[in-house]
Design an enzyme around this catalytic site. Structure first.
Site, PDB file in Angstrom:
ATOM      1  N   MET A  30       0.849  -1.199   0.000  1.00  0.00           N
ATOM      2  CA  MET A  30       0.000   0.000   0.000  1.00  0.00           C
ATOM      3  C   MET A  30       0.884   1.248   0.000  1.00  0.00           C
ATOM      4  SD  MET A  30      -3.426  -0.940   2.073  1.00  0.00           S
ATOM      5  CE  MET A  30      -2.871  -0.543   3.712  1.00  0.00           C
ATOM      6  N   LEU A  33       6.673   3.053   1.671  1.00  0.00           N
ATOM      7  CA  LEU A  33       7.581   1.908   1.750  1.00  0.00           C
ATOM      8  C   LEU A  33       8.683   2.120   2.786  1.00  0.00           C
ATOM      9  CD1 LEU A  33       7.887   1.358  -2.099  1.00  0.00           C
ATOM     10  CD2 LEU A  33       6.312   0.230  -0.513  1.00  0.00           C
ATOM     11  N   HIS A  34       9.076   1.021   3.416  1.00  0.00           N
ATOM     12  CA  HIS A  34      10.174   1.045   4.388  1.00  0.00           C
ATOM     13  C   HIS A  34      11.034  -0.196   4.164  1.00  0.00           C
ATOM     14  CE1 HIS A  34       7.712  -1.887   6.436  1.00  0.00           C
ATOM     15  NE2 HIS A  34       6.710  -1.019   6.497  1.00  0.00           N
ATOM     16  N   HIS A  37       9.410  -3.559   3.363  1.00  0.00           N
ATOM     17  CA  HIS A  37       9.018  -3.786   1.962  1.00  0.00           C
ATOM     18  C   HIS A  37      10.252  -4.107   1.111  1.00  0.00           C
ATOM     19  CE1 HIS A  37       5.721  -0.931   3.297  1.00  0.00           C
ATOM     20  NE2 HIS A  37       5.020  -1.949   2.837  1.00  0.00           N
ATOM     21  N   GLN A  61     -10.276  -2.635   2.693  1.00  0.00           N
ATOM     22  CA  GLN A  61      -9.769  -3.217   3.944  1.00  0.00           C
ATOM     23  C   GLN A  61      -9.763  -2.220   5.101  1.00  0.00           C
ATOM     24  OE1 GLN A  61      -5.939  -4.169   1.870  1.00  0.00           O
ATOM     25  NE2 GLN A  61      -4.993  -3.736   3.836  1.00  0.00           N
TER      26      GLN A  61
HETATM   27  O1  PAF Z   1      -0.003  -5.782   3.804  1.00  0.00           O
HETATM   28  C1  PAF Z   1      -0.436  -4.868   3.075  1.00  0.00           C
HETATM   29  O2  PAF Z   1       0.233  -3.849   2.842  1.00  0.00           O
HETATM   30  C2  PAF Z   1      -1.820  -4.989   2.480  1.00  0.00           C
HETATM   31  O3  PAF Z   1      -2.709  -5.592   3.363  1.00  0.00           O
HETATM   32  C3  PAF Z   1      -1.832  -5.693   1.113  1.00  0.00           C
HETATM   33  C4  PAF Z   1      -1.377  -7.147   1.210  1.00  0.00           C
HETATM   34  C5  PAF Z   1      -0.927  -4.949   0.145  1.00  0.00           C
HETATM   35  C6  PAF Z   1      -3.248  -5.692   0.549  1.00  0.00           C
HETATM   36  O4  PAF Z   1      -3.746  -4.403   0.373  1.00  0.00           O
END
Ligand code: PAF
Length: 281
Positions: A30, A33-34, A37, A61
């Site tokens: 999403m 980033l860090h 990721h 979500q």
């Molecule tokens: O872990 C996340 O960043 C999110 O839940 C994902 C897997 C990218 C789904 O939106």
């Protein structure tokens, strides 16, 4: 790195690579980033010829009262990081690409048992949304491999089950939690913490380390280890959502701890909800 936003453009890039039998690794994110990721990307580069990273802040979500609007979106910074990490393709879809028929009356996948425990109790919408988006990303990218962090241990478990249940030809690879120096698990939401809250936040890791030490000394009662962790968190001003000691496969609570049993924690520092987990060795 090539950046594309539409499904059509992404598939135009991927189809010739698939014809050449290249392995495609997907790292769904999403954004914001860090190093956590980046470790997923490094792992993806080890396994796959082509690495695709998606950045999509998935609305389904988030519950209405949660931080969808506030969620950090530093896209230019993210692009620089992904470029430096030698990512091949960045996919930045919009809502209409992921949910072409809307977000309400649309196909959903249910995983009743696993997704209603732990985080599913207080965030019932969460796994429904995660399964919706991950399933669509899998359909769009059709990766050979997909990479998820163990920090969201329940998410990793739920996705692994979906892939197995639906016979998806994708290898799901879980990657270890990356921590700050004081042990706090890296998370895009850590930036919400004030300096004082950030200092308090190290108590999560400290509580798990203390439980591990007690287990190493012979304490096997889950209740007793939970009581120890609960005190450490409460003393650090945490409001506890849950502290559970679980079987890593079923996510069910255990009474007696064994090697491989997992501690899972969700707790609020102010309004910021932090999660973490670790395996008892
Ligand atoms: O872990 C996340 O960043 C999110 O839940 C994902 C897997 C990218 C789904 O939106």
């Amino acid at each position: 790195m090539q950046t594309v936003s539409t499904v059509k453009d992404l598939q135009a890039l991927l189809n010739p690579l698939k014809e050449k039998n290249k392995s495609i690794g997907l790292v769904p994110t999403m954004g914001a980033l860090h190093k956590g990721h980046l470790s997923l990307i490094q792992e993806a580069k080890k396994h796959c010829d082509i690495v695709v990273v998606s950045i999509f802040v998935n609305p389904t979500q988030f519950a209405p009262h949660e931080d969808l609007d506030q969620y950090p979106r530093p896209i230019e910074k993210d692009k620089l990081l992904l470029n430096d990490a030698n990512v091949d393709i960045l996919f930045t879809p919009t809502d209409i690409d992921i949910y072409p028929n809307g977000k309400i009356n649309t196909t959903q996948i249910e995983l009743p048992h696993l997704s209603t425990q732990l985080c599913g109790k207080t965030r019932p919408h969460f796994f429904k949304g995660v399964l919706m988006v991950v399933n669509r990303l899998f359909g769009i990218v059709q990766p050979t491999h997909a990479f998820f962090g163990e920090k969201d241990f329940q998410q990793l478990t739920v996705i692994t089950h979906m892939v197995s249940d639906l016979h998806m030809p994708i290898q799901v690879i879980g990657c270890p939690i990356i921590r700050e120096q004081d042990g706090l698990a890296m998370s895009s939401r850590n930036i919400y913490l004030s300096p004082q809250q950030r200092q308090n936040a190290q108590a999560i890791h400290h509580s798990m380390q203390t439980a591990k030490a007690q287990f190493a000394k012979g304490e096997t009662s889950a209740q007793s280890l939970i009581a120890t962790m609960s005190k450490i968190l409460t003393d650090a001003n945490f409001k506890i959502d849950y502290i559970q000691i679980i079987d890593p496969k079923t996510l069910a609570d255990v009474d007696q701890v064994q090697p491989g049993t997992r501690i899972a924690i969700a707790a609020y520092q102010g309004t910021t909800r932090l999660i973490d987990n670790t395996s008892l060795l």
